[in-house]
Scaffold this active site. Structure first.
Site, PDB file in Angstrom:
ATOM      1  N   CYS A   2      59.947  86.081 123.763  1.00 35.24           N
ATOM      2  CA  CYS A   2      59.234  85.099 122.960  1.00 35.24           C
ATOM      3  C   CYS A   2      59.874  83.730 123.182  1.00 35.24           C
ATOM      4  O   CYS A   2      61.077  83.608 123.357  1.00 35.24           O
ATOM      5  CB  CYS A   2      59.244  85.391 121.468  1.00 35.24           C
ATOM      6  N   ARG A  27      59.033  83.805 129.016  1.00 36.49           N
ATOM      7  CA  ARG A  27      59.699  84.620 127.993  1.00 36.49           C
ATOM      8  C   ARG A  27      58.758  85.636 127.339  1.00 36.49           C
ATOM      9  O   ARG A  27      59.188  86.474 126.553  1.00 36.49           O
ATOM     10  CB  ARG A  27      60.286  83.715 126.903  1.00 36.49           C
ATOM     11  N   TRP A  74      56.136  87.952 123.238  1.00 40.23           N
ATOM     12  CA  TRP A  74      56.274  89.241 123.919  1.00 40.23           C
ATOM     13  C   TRP A  74      56.350  90.246 122.779  1.00 40.23           C
ATOM     14  O   TRP A  74      57.309  90.271 122.001  1.00 40.23           O
ATOM     15  CB  TRP A  74      57.543  89.276 124.770  1.00 40.23           C
ATOM     16  N   ASN A 100      61.745  84.105 117.348  1.00 38.28           N
ATOM     17  CA  ASN A 100      62.073  84.886 118.540  1.00 38.28           C
ATOM     18  C   ASN A 100      63.230  85.801 118.170  1.00 38.28           C
ATOM     19  O   ASN A 100      64.280  85.324 117.779  1.00 38.28           O
ATOM     20  CB  ASN A 100      62.506  83.940 119.671  1.00 38.28           C
ATOM     21  N   GLY A 101      63.002  87.102 118.244  1.00 37.20           N
ATOM     22  CA  GLY A 101      64.088  88.022 117.906  1.00 37.20           C
ATOM     23  C   GLY A 101      63.551  89.170 117.088  1.00 37.20           C
ATOM     24  O   GLY A 101      62.372  89.524 117.185  1.00 37.20           O
ATOM     25  N   GLU A 500      66.599  97.600 144.812  1.00 35.04           N
ATOM     26  CA  GLU A 500      66.084  96.272 144.457  1.00 35.04           C
ATOM     27  C   GLU A 500      64.716  96.030 145.105  1.00 35.04           C
ATOM     28  O   GLU A 500      63.809  95.471 144.477  1.00 35.04           O
ATOM     29  CB  GLU A 500      67.114  95.206 144.876  1.00 35.04           C
ATOM     30  N   LYS A 504      61.425  95.213 142.911  1.00 31.28           N
ATOM     31  CA  LYS A 504      60.611  93.998 143.106  1.00 31.28           C
ATOM     32  C   LYS A 504      59.148  94.373 143.290  1.00 31.28           C
ATOM     33  O   LYS A 504      58.260  93.762 142.711  1.00 31.28           O
ATOM     34  CB  LYS A 504      61.074  93.194 144.327  1.00 31.28           C
ATOM     35  N   GLU A 507      57.595  95.600 139.993  1.00 27.38           N
ATOM     36  CA  GLU A 507      57.444  94.540 138.997  1.00 27.38           C
ATOM     37  C   GLU A 507      56.241  93.654 139.256  1.00 27.38           C
ATOM     38  O   GLU A 507      55.491  93.350 138.342  1.00 27.38           O
ATOM     39  CB  GLU A 507      58.668  93.611 139.030  1.00 27.38           C
ATOM     40  N   HIS A 523      66.848 116.169 149.895  1.00 29.15           N
ATOM     41  CA  HIS A 523      67.178 117.014 148.746  1.00 29.15           C
ATOM     42  C   HIS A 523      66.054 117.015 147.709  1.00 29.15           C
ATOM     43  O   HIS A 523      66.290 117.341 146.551  1.00 29.15           O
ATOM     44  CB  HIS A 523      68.502 116.564 148.122  1.00 29.15           C
ATOM     45  N   LYS A 622      61.158  87.458 131.038  1.00 29.04           N
ATOM     46  CA  LYS A 622      62.335  87.166 131.869  1.00 29.04           C
ATOM     47  C   LYS A 622      63.645  87.505 131.172  1.00 29.04           C
ATOM     48  O   LYS A 622      64.548  88.037 131.781  1.00 29.04           O
ATOM     49  CB  LYS A 622      62.340  85.702 132.295  1.00 29.04           C
TER      50      LYS A 622
HETATM   51  O1  M6R Z   1      69.073  88.245 132.484  1.00 30.06           O
HETATM   52  P1  M6R Z   1      69.537  89.568 133.002  1.00 30.06           P
HETATM   53  O2  M6R Z   1      70.115  89.506 134.350  1.00 30.06           O
HETATM   54  O3  M6R Z   1      70.474  90.268 132.059  1.00 30.06           O
HETATM   55  O4  M6R Z   1      68.229  90.461 133.084  1.00 30.06           O
HETATM   56  C1  M6R Z   1      68.310  91.823 133.380  1.00 30.06           C
HETATM   57  C2  M6R Z   1      66.954  92.389 133.727  1.00 30.06           C
HETATM   58  O5  M6R Z   1      66.100  92.287 132.632  1.00 30.06           O
HETATM   59  C3  M6R Z   1      66.320  91.657 134.919  1.00 30.06           C
HETATM   60  O6  M6R Z   1      67.161  91.705 136.036  1.00 30.06           O
HETATM   61  C4  M6R Z   1      64.966  92.276 135.279  1.00 30.06           C
HETATM   62  O7  M6R Z   1      65.157  93.554 135.797  1.00 30.06           O
HETATM   63  C5  M6R Z   1      64.251  91.339 136.249  1.00 30.06           C
HETATM   64  N1  M6R Z   1      62.894  91.181 135.857  1.00 30.06           N
HETATM   65  C6  M6R Z   1      64.319  91.817 137.647  1.00 30.06           C
HETATM   66  O8  M6R Z   1      63.499  91.115 138.520  1.00 30.06           O
END
Ligand code: M6R
Length: 627
Positions: A2, A27, A74, A100-101, A500, A504, A507, A523, A622
């Site tokens: 948020c 956010r 969010w 926010n929270g 990773e 990506k 996501e 396996h 994010k």
């Molecule tokens: O701000 P942070 O690095 O702690 O965030 C951790 C994850 O939420 C963040 O890396 C998330 O997986 C990203 N969207 C990856 O692209």
């Protein structure tokens, strides 16, 4: 998650709030809303979905108000529907609040307020706040307790003292049209100082086009913004003296600068990020080649390292583990912060705990670190504060929590998918592992010099790698736009890159993808393979090169289309793989900085070809500031 924003001044508030929310949309983007005060009334407009829905709704509304608050959501408590969108208001529609929270004790408060006759219109935890403020306005405490004579401020302060949880709040009241109150308790909030106008926001990009003078509120602080200035208090009502600082951020940095998406722009910014890290971490002084400014105690008798992180930061931490163990010989564990919180490993003396978080605000990582801090204080450790943060936001909550920080110098990252900050985290781990190795003398001076010199070549190798991929990946993206499953494999230092690459792709393109250590395929996961499931293998010369090539052959024998992230001009690889994504041929130890790049581009181009919202993928935010 948020984003909240607030404005008080002499300009029309609506556009300022909307443009601020645009910069905070990373956010959360389930719904959005703003509340302004004009002619003694609160005008509250909210819309489900992304900000452009709110913008269209507001086109029909006259907007002369000079004070207001806004929110982009969010969803946590309650579905992403308009009735759950912020701002929320009290029963009489005089007080408007954005938050926010999470308000942890909202159930008890809601029950109590309902009994007093307050009418709830949403399923959110936030809605208790405007009702509580209204209650304290109606029944103020018998004596004024704060060093502030405003009844609105006092009612907000009383209400805030009833809340439990982690939150940042902004609120306005139609009966006090010259006051905006902002509160911080474990969720970020900055105050911006303009000429006769003042702002509050969850993050600086929301206000940088208006002012660069900002003050970051600390936990337990409240700000009273009026057209005349800003007053800061603690929750007990004592006035505090605080000065704004100047932001090192320009409005240009929050624009796409000709790129179609922030994600693509940020991928292309990676050579510059690595240059900034090289500049910050390495010197030309042979007696002190690495400059992390960590106290000597961090290195004394160190027996173990534990790293806590989530998501992409967790992948960077896995590479960190490889580097620390192989270069400095220190046993290192990497834990998901969200798991570690509820099943921590026994804490041994002389352990260094590292929290890795790009945003410095990830709730799970912060909570795991807070727990470690507590556990440490209960032990008689030789050196108590051995807590290190690796972050892109040294001014974040993480910065307040740990004794030392390594700033990763990634610059502002707006795309929800982490790209350049991943590479920046890797650079921080190269510097840390080399520093540990140097001080513990587990690496010869020649080898150290060699690695640092090779790192210095990396920015131009990234540039060359980016250039090589351009057309290749667009063609692959075309071929794979309708693919439903992908497998990524790697070994050794490139296994986390397989993870990773898969993350990506998931996501941003919503394609199911899994990352595996290449040797594990047989396996079980190999059962998934057929002509419809492409396999991306990272095969860089070194320790495990031949092994990865054999594992790739095994996948090919099951009809999978094979894509190889391999060194440029590698004849052996050319014979095995159907498609090649060539990167510069560097030492295996440094290769992850290059091998991740084609995978970032592959995810980006597939998502873009599928017409998806690359920078704001569905369901994500994010910074994940809730558990
Ligand atoms: O701000 P942070 O690095 O702690 O965030 C951790 C994850 O939420 C963040 O890396 C998330 O997986 C990203 N969207 C990856 O692209």
């Amino acid at each position: 998650m948020c984003g909240i924003v607030g404005y008080i001044g002499t300009q029309a508030a609506t556009e300022i709030l909307l443009s601020g929310l645009e910069k905070l949309e990373y956010r959360g983007y389930d719904s959005a809303g703003i509340a302004t005060i004009w002619e003694g009334e609160v005008n509250c407009v909210r819309a489900k979905g992304k900000l452009h829905n709110l913008r269209s709704k507001l086109e029909a509304v006259e907007a002369p108000a000079q004070i207001g608050i806004g929110h982009t959501r969010w969803a946590t408590h309650g579905k992403p529907e308009e009735y759950n969108a912020h701002p929320h208001m009290d029963t009489a529609m005089r007080v408007a609040v954005v938050q926010n929270g999470i308000i942890e004790n909202y159930r008890e408060l809601r029950q109590d307020l309902k009994q007093k006759g307050y009418v709830f219109r949403s399923e959110t935890d936030t809605e208790v706040i405007p009702h509580l403020i209204a209650e304290f306005l109606k029944n103020p405490p018998s004596s004024q307790l704060a060093q502030c004579s405003s009844p609105f401020f006092e009612a907000v302060r009383q209400a805030v003292n009833k809340l439990k949880g982690a939150f940042a709040i902004a609120c306005v009241c139609a009966d006090f049209p010259d006051e905006l109150i902002a509160i911080r308790q474990q969720a970020p909030l900055v105050i911006g100082f303009g000429q006769g106008e003042f702002f509050c926001a969850s993050d600086t990009p929301a206000i940088v086009s208006h002012t660069r003078a900002v003050l970051t509120l600390e936990n337990g602080e409240m700000a009273r913004l009026t057209p005349l200035g800003v007053e800061i208090y603690n929750f007990a009502g004592d006035r505090l003296k605080k000065q704004p600082r100047l932001l090192n951020l320009s409005p240009m940095m929050v624009e796409k600068q000709g790129f179609k998406h922030f994600m693509l722009k940020e991928i292309y910014e990676q050579p510059g990020v690595v240059r900034a890290c090289l500049e910050a971490y390495f010197t030309n002084d042979i007696n002190a080649p690495i400059n992390l400014s960590l106290p000597a105690e961090f290195y004394d008798d160190l027996e173990q390292i534990q790293i806590l992180a989530c998501g992409t930061s967790w992948h960077a931490a896995l590479i960190g583990k490889y580097l620390i163990e192989q270069l400095a010989g220190i046993p290192t564990q990497v834990q998901y912060a969200s798991e570690f919180r509820y099943a921590p490993s026994p804490l041994t003396a002389n352990t260094l705990t590292i929290g890795v978080t790009q945003s410095g605000e990830t709730a799970d990582t912060l909570a795991a670190l807070a727990m470690e801090k507590e556990r440490r204080s209960a032990l008689e450790l030789k050196y108590q504060p051995r807590l290190l943060g690796i972050t892109n936001r040294p001014e974040s909550t993480l910065g307040e929590m740990v004794s030392q920080i390594i700033n990763i110098h990634g610059g502002l990252e707006i795309g929800v998918a982490a790209t350049k900050t991943f590479i920046a985290q890797l650079m921080a781990f190269y510097a840390l592992a080399l520093d540990l190795a140097y001080r513990r003398q587990t690496i010869s001076p020649d080898k150290l010099e060699d690695i640092i010199n090779s790192l210095r070549q990396i920015p131009k190798e990234i540039e060359a790698t980016l250039e090589r991929q351009e057309n290749l990946i667009e063609q692959l993206a075309h071929d794979f736009a309708e693919t439903t499953d992908f497998i990524f494999v790697g070994r050794g230092i490139n296994f986390p890159i397989a993870l990773e690459g898969a993350l990506k792709l998931k996501e941003v393109s919503y394609i199911h993808a899994e990352g595996y250590p290449a040797g594990e395929m047989k396996h079980g996961p190999i059962a998934l393979l057929d002509a419809k499931v492409p396999v991306v293998a990272i095969a860089m010369p070194g320790n495990v090169y031949e092994k990865v090539l054999s594992n790739a052959q095994e996948a090919k024998a099951r009809d999978s289309r094979l894509i190889g992230v391999t060194p440029v001009n590698d004849g052996e690889a050319a014979e095995i793989f159907n498609d090649l994504l060539p990167v510069s041929n560097v030492d295996e130890l440094l290769s992850p900085i290059l091998t991740v790049i084609p995978l970032q581009l592959l995810a980006y181009h597939i998502a873009a070809r599928r017409g998806l919202d690359v920078d704001q993928p569905r369901n994500l935010a994010k910074s994940v500031t809730v558990e």
